[in-house]
Design a protein around this motif. Sequence first.
Motif, mmCIF file in Angstrom:
data_model
loop_
_atom_site.group_PDB
_atom_site.id
_atom_site.type_symbol
_atom_site.label_atom_id
_atom_site.label_comp_id
_atom_site.label_asym_id
_atom_site.label_seq_id
_atom_site.Cartn_x
_atom_site.Cartn_y
_atom_site.Cartn_z
ATOM 1 N N LYS A 32 67.768 8.146 33.413
ATOM 2 C CA LYS A 32 69.022 8.321 33.991
ATOM 3 C C LYS A 32 68.871 8.890 35.169
ATOM 4 C CE LYS A 32 70.814 7.205 29.841
ATOM 5 N NZ LYS A 32 71.354 5.982 29.456
ATOM 6 N N ASP A 33 70.309 8.754 35.860
ATOM 7 C CA ASP A 33 70.190 9.374 37.092
ATOM 8 C C ASP A 33 70.458 10.936 37.117
ATOM 9 O OD1 ASP A 33 73.839 8.948 37.779
ATOM 10 O OD2 ASP A 33 72.813 9.436 35.689
ATOM 11 N N ASN A 69 75.487 8.000 34.660
ATOM 12 C CA ASN A 69 76.361 7.173 34.978
ATOM 13 C C ASN A 69 77.651 7.280 34.239
ATOM 14 O OD1 ASN A 69 74.479 5.229 36.143
ATOM 15 N ND2 ASN A 69 73.661 4.870 33.886
ATOM 16 N N SER A 107 79.142 3.189 34.820
ATOM 17 C CA SER A 107 78.259 2.022 34.956
ATOM 18 C C SER A 107 78.825 0.713 34.753
ATOM 19 C CB SER A 107 77.280 2.407 33.532
ATOM 20 O OG SER A 107 78.217 2.255 32.368
#
Length: 185
Positions: A32-33, A69, A107
């Motif tokens: 994930k970010d 997100n 997202s």
Amino acid sequence: MSHEKKPWYKRFWAWVGIIVVISLVGSALGQKDTPKLADKSSLSSSSTTSEKKSEQTTFNAGDVIEFDNKKVTVSAPERNWDSGNQFIKPDTGNEFIKVEVNIENDSSSDATYGTYDWKLQDSKGVIKDVASATYTLDGALNSGQLAQNGKVDGFLVFEVPAGDTGLTLRYSPSFWTDKKVEIKL
């Protein structure tokens, strides 16, 4: 003497292959970010770049946090919170604290959210789940999905030692990764 052919599940290499596939899928889902403090200008514009945001994992109540997100905001805690229900009371020597949570899906697909993504750590390092007696109260954050650009607001209630000032809310929205953010309350 005849050799019987072993079923696939009794073969060593079959299990090695299964473990490799599970590891790869887990890694892909867990990527994930990185958590970031939202740039103030990004709140009005969606054309920001990651260079404008500073990477961090510890935040304060009121910060807009970009993580997984999602944009997440947690209000300052309400101390000595009273549910108004005579049966929902903290244990002796404890108090309830209530925090409001806002989650926005940034997202391009549906995103999940849930009560179990949140834990609270007290000043002694004890990590607690949301007070289970408060799940059914009106306005409590439950679990569900958000469509693209969907938003949800709700509150979380934790039982902590009365007067404890070293509280940290921990948000970890994915089972597949140990990434989390901490919000100092």
